[in-house]
Design a protein around this motif. Structure first.
Motif, PDB file in Angstrom:
ATOM      1  N   ARG A 113      -0.739   2.904  -7.269  1.00 41.98           N
ATOM      2  CA  ARG A 113      -1.267   3.904  -6.623  1.00 41.98           C
ATOM      3  C   ARG A 113      -0.227   4.493  -5.443  1.00 41.98           C
ATOM      4  NH1 ARG A 113      -7.065   1.127  -5.026  1.00 41.98           N
ATOM      5  NH2 ARG A 113      -8.228   2.141  -6.988  1.00 41.98           N
ATOM      6  N   PRO A 114      -0.442   5.614  -4.671  1.00 43.53           N
ATOM      7  CA  PRO A 114       0.584   6.209  -3.896  1.00 43.53           C
ATOM      8  C   PRO A 114       1.374   5.465  -2.769  1.00 43.53           C
ATOM      9  CG  PRO A 114      -1.070   7.787  -4.444  1.00 43.53           C
ATOM     10  CD  PRO A 114      -1.560   6.271  -4.798  1.00 43.53           C
ATOM     11  N   ILE A 115       0.421   4.479  -2.196  1.00 46.75           N
ATOM     12  CA  ILE A 115       0.830   3.909  -1.147  1.00 46.75           C
ATOM     13  C   ILE A 115       1.851   2.532  -1.750  1.00 46.75           C
ATOM     14  CG2 ILE A 115       0.495   2.421   1.071  1.00 46.75           C
ATOM     15  CD1 ILE A 115      -2.128   4.024   1.325  1.00 46.75           C
ATOM     16  N   PRO A 116       1.144   1.595  -2.492  1.00 50.70           N
ATOM     17  CA  PRO A 116       2.162   0.412  -2.952  1.00 50.70           C
ATOM     18  C   PRO A 116       3.062   0.951  -3.691  1.00 50.70           C
ATOM     19  CG  PRO A 116      -0.133   0.503  -4.181  1.00 50.70           C
ATOM     20  CD  PRO A 116      -0.364   1.654  -2.775  1.00 50.70           C
ATOM     21  N   ALA A 117       3.154   2.330  -4.306  1.00 50.38           N
ATOM     22  CA  ALA A 117       4.294   2.509  -5.063  1.00 50.38           C
ATOM     23  C   ALA A 117       5.228   3.201  -4.196  1.00 50.38           C
ATOM     24  CB  ALA A 117       3.859   3.578  -6.134  1.00 50.38           C
ATOM     25  N   GLY A 118       5.054   3.409  -2.837  1.00 51.07           N
ATOM     26  CA  GLY A 118       6.022   3.889  -1.900  1.00 51.07           C
ATOM     27  C   GLY A 118       6.156   5.444  -1.861  1.00 51.07           C
ATOM     28  N   ARG A 119       5.436   6.154  -2.480  1.00 50.72           N
ATOM     29  CA  ARG A 119       5.393   7.415  -2.320  1.00 50.72           C
ATOM     30  C   ARG A 119       4.732   8.296  -1.102  1.00 50.72           C
ATOM     31  NH1 ARG A 119       3.761   6.264  -7.479  1.00 50.72           N
ATOM     32  NH2 ARG A 119       1.910   7.399  -7.541  1.00 50.72           N
ATOM     33  N   VAL A 120       3.789   7.399  -0.602  1.00 49.61           N
ATOM     34  CA  VAL A 120       2.852   7.801   0.653  1.00 49.61           C
ATOM     35  C   VAL A 120       3.019   6.702   1.545  1.00 49.61           C
ATOM     36  CG1 VAL A 120       0.829   8.612   1.539  1.00 49.61           C
ATOM     37  CG2 VAL A 120       1.679   9.415  -0.856  1.00 49.61           C
ATOM     38  N   GLN A 121       3.171   6.910   2.565  1.00 52.40           N
ATOM     39  CA  GLN A 121       3.119   6.065   3.658  1.00 52.40           C
ATOM     40  C   GLN A 121       1.941   5.616   4.217  1.00 52.40           C
ATOM     41  OE1 GLN A 121       5.868   4.030   5.122  1.00 52.40           O
ATOM     42  NE2 GLN A 121       7.066   5.026   3.284  1.00 52.40           N
ATOM     43  N   PRO A 122       1.450   4.420   4.580  1.00 46.35           N
ATOM     44  CA  PRO A 122       0.134   4.186   5.112  1.00 46.35           C
ATOM     45  C   PRO A 122      -0.330   4.934   6.196  1.00 46.35           C
ATOM     46  CG  PRO A 122       1.255   2.017   4.854  1.00 46.35           C
ATOM     47  CD  PRO A 122       2.414   3.093   4.573  1.00 46.35           C
ATOM     48  N   GLY A 123       0.200   5.384   7.072  1.00 46.73           N
ATOM     49  CA  GLY A 123      -0.133   6.021   8.387  1.00 46.73           C
ATOM     50  C   GLY A 123      -0.348   7.486   7.732  1.00 46.73           C
ATOM     51  N   GLU A 124       0.188   7.943   6.808  1.00 49.87           N
ATOM     52  CA  GLU A 124      -0.228   9.358   6.246  1.00 49.87           C
ATOM     53  C   GLU A 124      -1.677   9.281   5.726  1.00 49.87           C
ATOM     54  OE1 GLU A 124       3.552  11.603   4.471  1.00 49.87           O
ATOM     55  OE2 GLU A 124       3.498   9.623   3.694  1.00 49.87           O
ATOM     56  N   ALA A 125      -1.991   8.241   4.743  1.00 51.11           N
ATOM     57  CA  ALA A 125      -3.266   8.104   4.155  1.00 51.11           C
ATOM     58  C   ALA A 125      -4.241   7.979   5.378  1.00 51.11           C
ATOM     59  CB  ALA A 125      -3.069   6.756   3.385  1.00 51.11           C
ATOM     60  N   LEU A 126      -4.087   7.071   6.540  1.00 47.83           N
ATOM     61  CA  LEU A 126      -4.955   6.987   7.568  1.00 47.83           C
ATOM     62  C   LEU A 126      -5.060   8.490   8.350  1.00 47.83           C
ATOM     63  CD1 LEU A 126      -6.527   5.424   9.525  1.00 47.83           C
ATOM     64  CD2 LEU A 126      -4.547   4.818  10.694  1.00 47.83           C
ATOM     65  N   HIS A 127      -4.042   9.042   8.637  1.00 47.71           N
ATOM     66  CA  HIS A 127      -4.351  10.399   9.125  1.00 47.71           C
ATOM     67  C   HIS A 127      -5.044  11.412   8.172  1.00 47.71           C
ATOM     68  CE1 HIS A 127      -0.672   9.111  11.791  1.00 47.71           C
ATOM     69  NE2 HIS A 127      -1.655   8.766  12.230  1.00 47.71           N
ATOM     70  N   LEU A 128      -4.752  11.231   6.980  1.00 41.51           N
ATOM     71  CA  LEU A 128      -5.504  12.126   6.253  1.00 41.51           C
ATOM     72  C   LEU A 128      -6.810  11.912   6.024  1.00 41.51           C
ATOM     73  CD1 LEU A 128      -5.294  14.571   3.884  1.00 41.51           C
ATOM     74  CD2 LEU A 128      -4.818  12.736   2.234  1.00 41.51           C
ATOM     75  N   GLY A 129      -7.485  10.612   5.938  1.00 42.88           N
ATOM     76  CA  GLY A 129      -8.759  10.116   5.679  1.00 42.88           C
ATOM     77  C   GLY A 129      -9.501  10.524   6.870  1.00 42.88           C
ATOM     78  N   VAL A 130      -9.015  10.378   8.148  1.00 43.18           N
ATOM     79  CA  VAL A 130      -9.671  10.644   9.473  1.00 43.18           C
ATOM     80  C   VAL A 130      -9.957  12.102   9.475  1.00 43.18           C
ATOM     81  CG1 VAL A 130      -9.432  10.551  11.750  1.00 43.18           C
ATOM     82  CG2 VAL A 130      -9.008   8.508  10.760  1.00 43.18           C
TER      83      VAL A 130
END
Length: 312
Positions: free
Chosen positions: A87-104
Motif C-alpha cells: 500500500r502507498p504508505i508502507p511502501a514509502g510512496r505517500v507520507q502518513p501525514g499526507e493521508a491524514l490531511h487528505l482523509g480529513v
C-alpha cells in the motif's frame, strides 16, 4: 496511529496520482457506491437525476475519506502484513501525514456537500459512518477485540441506509433490512479471508478471531453466521424491497453459500494448507458475488415495480 513512532520508508519514487487514489480503497468504495445507489433507487418516490448523482458522488468521497484515515492509522501494521505491505504508505510512496490531511479534507467536503445536495439527516449519517469506521473500528475495535469485524461491520452496512435517507429524508424497516444484510454478511466474509491470511494477523498482532480462538472456532462462527444470514436474506424476499425475482435468486445464492460454509466447517485441519486454502478462498470469492447479487436483484425489483412486475 497506534504506534506514534511509526514513519514510512524513505520515498523510493515520487507518489503518483494512482497512489493517492489507492488511499481511498477503491474496491471498498465501489461496494459503498453500489449499495448506497440501491438504497436510493429502492426507496419510494423519486430523486432528480442530478441530485442523485451528486449525492452518491459525495457518499463515495466520504467512503474514500474513511479509507484514507484507515490507511493512515494502520500504516504500522500494514507494513507487517503481506497483503497490505505494498500500500502507498508502507511502501514509502505517500507520507502518513499526507493521508491524514487528505482523509480529513475529504470527510469534511463530503459531509458538507451531501447536506447541500440532499438533506441534513443523510449528511449526519455519513459523518457518523466515517467516524465509526475511522475511530470506533480502526482505532479501537480492530486492535482490541476479536469481535472487531462483527461490531465494526456496521460501518460498511450504513451506505444503503444513507441512500434511502437521501431519497426520503427518513428511515424505514426496508432500509434497516439492507443494513442487516451487509452487517450479517461481513463476519463470514472477513473470517474466510482471515483463515487463509492467518499468519498476517498473527505477525501484526491483530486479535482476529483466527488468532484469539483458532481456526476451528472461526469455522464454527462462519457457519452460524451464514445460517442466520440465509434466514434473513430469504425472509427479505417477502418484504417491500423483495419480490419473486429476489426470492428465487436468494434461495439459490443462499443454498450455495450454506454449502460453501459447510465445506469450510468440514475442512480437514490435517490436510495440506494449499488444499484447505482453496476451500476458504472459494468461499471468500463467493461471498463477494453473494452481496452484489442480492443488492442487484433488490435494484431489479425496484426497476420492475413501476411496470407492475416487481414486488408482490
Amino acid at each position: 496511529m497506534a504506534d506514534v513512532g511509526y514513519t514510512s520508508q524513505v520515498h523510493e519514487e515520487e507518489a503518483q496520482l494512482g497512489d493517492y487514489f489507492a488511499l481511498l480503497k477503491p474496491r471498498v468504495m465501489s461496494l459503498v457506491v453500489f449499495t448506497a445507489l440501491v438504497g436510493l433507487l429502492a426507496a419510494p418516490g423519486s430523486v432528480h437525476p442530478v441530485i442523485a448523482f451528486a449525492s452518491i458522488l459525495f457518499v463515495a468521497i466520504g467512503a474514500g475519506a474513511s479509507g484514507a484515515l484507515n490507511m493512515w492509522w494502520d500504516a504500522d501494521i500494514d507494513a507487517i502484513m503481506r497483503r497490505t505491505a505494498k500500500r502507498p504508505i508502507p511502501a514509502g510512496r505517500v507520507q502518513p501525514g499526507e493521508a491524514l490531511h487528505l482523509g480529513v479534507a475529504l470527510a469534511g467536503l463530503s459531509v458538507m456537500m451531501l447536506a447541500l445536495s440532499a438533506n441534513l439527516m443523510a449528511a449526519a449519517l455519513l459523518a457518523f459512518t466515517i467516524f465509526f469506521y475511522a475511530v470506533v473500528y480502526s482505532m479501537w475495535l480492530k486492535r482490541s477485540t476479536p469481535q472487531n469485524i462483527v461490531i465494526g461491520g456496521a460501518a460498511g452496512a450504513f451506505p444503503p441506509v444513507i441512500g434511502w435517507v437521501i431519497a426520503t429524508g427518513s428511515f424505514s424497516v426496508e432500509a434497516w433490512l439492507m443494513f442487516a444484510l451487509i452487517f450479517m454478511w461481513t463476519p463470514p466474509h472477513f473470517w474466510a479471508l482471515a483463515l487463509f491470511m492467518k499468519a498476517d494477523y498473527d505477525d501484526a498482532g491483530v486479535p482476529m478471531l483466527t488468532v484469539t480462538h483458532g481456526r476451528k472456532s472461526t469455522r464454527t462462527h462462519i457457519i452460524v453466521y451464514t445460517v442466520l444470514l440465509a434466514a434473513l436474506a430469504v425472509g427479505t424476499g417477502f418484504t417491500a424491497i423483495g419480490g419473486p425475482v429476489y426470492l428465487g435468486t436468494a434461495l439459490v445464492l443462499n443454498a450455495l453459500f450454506l454449502k460453501g460454509a459447510v465445506q469450510v466447517w468440514q475442512r480437514d485441519e490435517t490436510a495440506a494448507d494449499a488444499d484447505g486454502y482453496r476451500v476458504e478462498k472459494r468461499f471468500f470469492r463467493l461471498s463477494l458475488w453473494y452481496l452484489f447479487a442480492h443488492f442487484g436483484v433488490i435494484l431489479l425489483e425496484a426497476a420492475l415495480r413501476p411496470f407492475g412486475l416487481g414486488g408482490w
